[in-house]
Design a protein around this motif. Structure first.
Motif, mmCIF file in Angstrom:
data_model
loop_
_atom_site.group_PDB
_atom_site.id
_atom_site.type_symbol
_atom_site.label_atom_id
_atom_site.label_comp_id
_atom_site.label_asym_id
_atom_site.label_seq_id
_atom_site.Cartn_x
_atom_site.Cartn_y
_atom_site.Cartn_z
ATOM 1 N N VAL A 148 -13.503 4.283 11.488
ATOM 2 C CA VAL A 148 -12.984 4.306 10.120
ATOM 3 C C VAL A 148 -12.106 3.068 9.936
ATOM 4 O O VAL A 148 -11.192 2.831 10.723
ATOM 5 C CB VAL A 148 -12.156 5.581 9.859
ATOM 6 N N THR A 149 -12.399 2.285 8.911
ATOM 7 C CA THR A 149 -11.635 1.068 8.636
ATOM 8 C C THR A 149 -10.806 1.266 7.373
ATOM 9 O O THR A 149 -11.336 1.708 6.344
ATOM 10 C CB THR A 149 -12.571 -0.141 8.463
ATOM 11 N N ILE A 150 -9.524 0.950 7.464
ATOM 12 C CA ILE A 150 -8.602 1.190 6.349
ATOM 13 C C ILE A 150 -7.891 -0.108 5.984
ATOM 14 O O ILE A 150 -7.339 -0.797 6.850
ATOM 15 C CB ILE A 150 -7.570 2.275 6.709
ATOM 16 N N HIS A 151 -7.911 -0.422 4.689
ATOM 17 C CA HIS A 151 -7.277 -1.639 4.172
ATOM 18 C C HIS A 151 -6.026 -1.300 3.356
ATOM 19 O O HIS A 151 -5.877 -0.189 2.860
ATOM 20 C CB HIS A 151 -8.269 -2.415 3.294
ATOM 21 N N ASN A 152 -5.148 -2.293 3.213
ATOM 22 C CA ASN A 152 -3.910 -2.186 2.431
ATOM 23 C C ASN A 152 -2.949 -1.167 3.038
ATOM 24 O O ASN A 152 -2.266 -0.434 2.320
ATOM 25 C CB ASN A 152 -4.206 -1.834 0.969
ATOM 26 N N ILE A 153 -2.870 -1.137 4.361
ATOM 27 C CA ILE A 153 -1.921 -0.269 5.063
ATOM 28 C C ILE A 153 -0.537 -0.922 5.027
ATOM 29 O O ILE A 153 -0.388 -2.074 5.440
ATOM 30 C CB ILE A 153 -2.347 -0.051 6.526
ATOM 31 N N PRO A 154 0.486 -0.240 4.534
ATOM 32 C CA PRO A 154 1.818 -0.853 4.493
ATOM 33 C C PRO A 154 2.408 -1.013 5.899
ATOM 34 O O PRO A 154 2.301 -0.106 6.733
ATOM 35 C CB PRO A 154 2.642 0.132 3.660
ATOM 36 N N ASP A 155 3.015 -2.156 6.142
ATOM 37 C CA ASP A 155 3.644 -2.446 7.435
ATOM 38 C C ASP A 155 5.087 -1.956 7.394
ATOM 39 O O ASP A 155 6.031 -2.725 7.239
ATOM 40 C CB ASP A 155 3.570 -3.953 7.708
ATOM 41 N N ILE A 156 5.241 -0.631 7.515
ATOM 42 C CA ILE A 156 6.560 -0.013 7.431
ATOM 43 C C ILE A 156 6.755 0.911 8.626
ATOM 44 O O ILE A 156 5.795 1.301 9.289
ATOM 45 C CB ILE A 156 6.740 0.774 6.119
ATOM 46 N N VAL A 202 -8.037 -5.670 11.959
ATOM 47 C CA VAL A 202 -9.219 -6.364 11.432
ATOM 48 C C VAL A 202 -8.847 -7.272 10.267
ATOM 49 O O VAL A 202 -9.705 -7.703 9.506
ATOM 50 C CB VAL A 202 -10.304 -5.351 10.991
ATOM 51 N N GLY A 203 -7.562 -7.583 10.132
ATOM 52 C CA GLY A 203 -7.095 -8.456 9.065
ATOM 53 C C GLY A 203 -5.689 -8.076 8.656
ATOM 54 O O GLY A 203 -5.067 -7.178 9.237
ATOM 55 N N ALA A 204 -5.171 -8.770 7.645
ATOM 56 C CA ALA A 204 -3.823 -8.487 7.160
ATOM 57 C C ALA A 204 -3.767 -7.078 6.585
ATOM 58 O O ALA A 204 -4.546 -6.726 5.700
ATOM 59 C CB ALA A 204 -3.434 -9.502 6.089
ATOM 60 N N ASN A 205 -2.867 -6.253 7.108
ATOM 61 C CA ASN A 205 -2.679 -4.864 6.652
ATOM 62 C C ASN A 205 -3.964 -4.044 6.723
ATOM 63 O O ASN A 205 -4.170 -3.109 5.936
ATOM 64 C CB ASN A 205 -2.133 -4.842 5.223
ATOM 65 N N ALA A 206 -4.836 -4.372 7.674
ATOM 66 C CA ALA A 206 -6.107 -3.647 7.813
ATOM 67 C C ALA A 206 -6.363 -3.336 9.286
ATOM 68 O O ALA A 206 -6.155 -4.194 10.156
ATOM 69 C CB ALA A 206 -7.254 -4.469 7.242
ATOM 70 N N GLY A 260 0.838 -1.194 0.000
ATOM 71 C CA GLY A 260 0.000 0.000 0.000
ATOM 72 C C GLY A 260 0.873 1.244 0.000
ATOM 73 O O GLY A 260 2.026 1.227 0.452
ATOM 74 N N ALA A 261 0.329 2.325 -0.500
ATOM 75 C CA ALA A 261 1.109 3.543 -0.724
ATOM 76 C C ALA A 261 1.461 4.245 0.583
ATOM 77 O O ALA A 261 0.583 4.686 1.319
ATOM 78 C CB ALA A 261 0.332 4.492 -1.631
ATOM 79 N N LYS A 262 2.748 4.400 0.826
ATOM 80 C CA LYS A 262 3.231 5.083 2.034
ATOM 81 C C LYS A 262 2.718 6.512 2.115
ATOM 82 O O LYS A 262 2.187 6.943 3.147
ATOM 83 C CB LYS A 262 4.759 5.084 2.050
ATOM 84 N N ASN A 263 2.857 7.266 1.030
ATOM 85 C CA ASN A 263 2.491 8.680 1.078
ATOM 86 C C ASN A 263 0.987 8.880 1.214
ATOM 87 O O ASN A 263 0.537 9.885 1.764
ATOM 88 C CB ASN A 263 3.027 9.403 -0.161
ATOM 89 N N GLU A 264 0.198 7.943 0.714
ATOM 90 C CA GLU A 264 -1.241 8.017 0.931
ATOM 91 C C GLU A 264 -1.576 7.682 2.380
ATOM 92 O O GLU A 264 -2.417 8.337 3.001
ATOM 93 C CB GLU A 264 -1.981 7.053 0.007
ATOM 94 N N ALA A 265 -0.904 6.675 2.923
ATOM 95 C CA ALA A 265 -1.200 6.224 4.287
ATOM 96 C C ALA A 265 -1.036 7.352 5.296
ATOM 97 O O ALA A 265 -1.855 7.507 6.211
ATOM 98 C CB ALA A 265 -0.289 5.048 4.657
ATOM 99 N N LEU A 266 0.008 8.160 5.133
ATOM 100 C CA LEU A 266 0.277 9.221 6.098
ATOM 101 C C LEU A 266 -0.839 10.267 6.110
ATOM 102 O O LEU A 266 -1.110 10.877 7.148
ATOM 103 C CB LEU A 266 1.630 9.871 5.797
ATOM 104 N N GLN A 267 -1.504 10.469 4.956
ATOM 105 C CA GLN A 267 -2.637 11.392 4.906
ATOM 106 C C GLN A 267 -3.903 10.745 5.472
ATOM 107 O O GLN A 267 -4.596 11.317 6.315
ATOM 108 C CB GLN A 267 -2.910 11.815 3.461
#
Length: 435
Positions: free
Chosen positions: A39-47, A67-71, A20-27
């Motif tokens: 708020v539930t967010i999927h495809n969060i990078p594990d970084i 709530v799941g892998a990278n979520a 998942g996109a690092k720069n999107e995740a931070l926003q």
């Protein structure tokens, strides 16, 4: 300090899926502060950088649940504003560049937002004026403690206004948008950033109840609402990682398939790599890079002059991939001028590539000319230290293509932006060991 030991010169093969996109995740993660709903967010990078921000939100009082892998689910219904004025917050917030984007949501919802001078890559000046000038235009008062490098904005009620941003800052636009969605009246933002990740943020806010027009353009019109609700959001694949894997395939003469890349959101990226002579094939929503057994040849401009690859605000070419372009060019047939306009210290890692045998002329802090070897002279292994995330991945690609065993120190910089990179590279045949 962590270290990678890399045995270079091996061809890789297989498929790899971008995180998942690092720069999107931070926003997106900061936007959870705008509502007391889940708020539930999927495809969060594990970084590292994203995990630091999640930990910061937890210390603020946000309830976080896997709530799941990278979520994860997030609920900001019991925020501890006293944490913002604690010594611990100065440490936590100061270690992460993305922490600046909690200010807009906190200001909008609670009437105040504080932040220590954010950390991040040392790639040159990265000013915060756009953020705070936007908040001031919305009616906030601003203060700055020079001794402690501590910023603060406060407002009883933000009020919509017209503003022309002095630069199309992605994080600045995101911060101002998050503040404006709860402001009273209409906010018009001209010269707004329009990157796919900013579009993702706007579309998420719209699902939460915000009223935003002009998404995808540089003119955003926001009608403030009184309250936002919860939503579910899935993040895009990381375009910087996608570009990194294209470069890796070319440099190691490997056949690679990059899975689920969201082609429509890649902008200039495939075209720039094609200008460098790399075959980038679209297969459904995947990218296929065949093995470049005979190398790749850099195009010239129509008048025969040397190709220039420069960064620019979206839909221009992203500055985060110029380091990759520079490394790829070291083994191309031909020459290219790499022009890094936005950050004056980002090309300073070229001395490490020169030590490996690359032909690079650093013209000034912003420009470097690369004369490609056309694989007639392989890069030589060496010991080096990663200065920042993007230079780090570029040096890693160079090491994987080089003859011999290389050592890269300070790999925490790479881990900040790339999820389990050693494991994922080993899965496609790379000889890489984390020490």
């Amino acid at each position: 300090m962590g270290t990678f030991k890399i045995e270079g010169g091996h061809q890789l093969k297989g498929s790899i899926k971008p995180q998942g996109a690092k720069n999107e995740a931070l926003q997106i993660l900061c936007a959870v502060l705008l509502t007391d709903q889940k708020v539930t967010i999927h495809n969060i990078p594990d970084i590292v950088d994203v995990n630091k921000l999640i930990a910061l939100l937890q210390k603020l009082g946000v309830k976080v649940a896997s709530v799941g892998a990278n979520a994860y689910s997030f609920q900001a219904d019991d925020i501890n504003l006293e944490y913002l004025e604690s010594e611990q917050f100065k440490i936590d917030g100061g270690s992460l560049r993305g922490s600046i984007m909690i200010v807009g949501p906190l200001l909008a919802r609670f009437g105040k937002g504080y932040i220590p001078k954010p950390g991040g890559d040392k790639i040159g000046r990265r000013r915060l004026d756009t953020h705070f000038e936007g908040f001031i235009r919305l009616g906030a008062s601003f203060r700055y403690n020079r001794e402690e490098h501590f910023y603060g904005v406060e407002a009883k009620q933000l009020t919509g206004t017209y503003m022309l941003l002095d630069e199309a800052s992605v994080t600045g636009t995101a911060n101002i948008v998050m503040a404006a969605v709860l402001a009273k009246g209409t906010t018009t933002i001209y010269n707004a950033a329009c990157e796919p990740y900013l579009q993702q943020l706007c579309n998420m806010l719209i699902r939460m109840g915000a009223e935003i027009k002009g998404v995808g353009s540089n003119l955003l019109i926001i009608e403030g609402v009184e309250k936002l609700g919860g939503t579910t959001h899935t993040m895009l694949p990381d375009m910087i990682e996608i570009g990194s894997w294209i470069g890796l395939a070319a440099m190691t003469k490997s056949e690679l398939t990059i899975k689920d890349v969201s082609w429509k959101d890649l902008g200039q990226i495939p075209n720039v790599f094609r200008k460098l002579g790399i075959t980038v094939e679209q297969k459904g929503d995947d990218i296929h890079v065949p093995a470049h057994a005979n190398g790749y040849k850099i195009q010239k401009f129509i008048d025969g002059s040397i190709l220039t690859v420069a960064d620019a605000p979206w839909p221009g070419f992203t500055p985060d991939l110029l380091s990759i372009v520079l490394v790829i060019a070291t083994q191309a047939e031909g020459e290219v001028l790499v022009h890094q306009k936005m950050f004056e210290s980002r090309l300073f890692f070229v001395d490490k590539l020169i030590d490996m045998g690359a032909k690079i002329i650093l013209c000034d802090p912003h420009r470097a000319t690369v004369i490609g070897h056309n694989f007639k002279s392989q890069l030589k292994a060496t010991t080096m230290t990663s200065p920042d995330i993007r230079a780090g991945i570029s040096l890693l690609i160079a090491a994987l293509s080089a003859k011999g065993t290389s050592i890269i120190h300070n790999i925490e910089q790479i881990d900040r932006g790339y999820e389990r990179i050693d494991e994922r590279l080993r899965a496609i045949g790379a000889k890489i060991e984390r020490i």
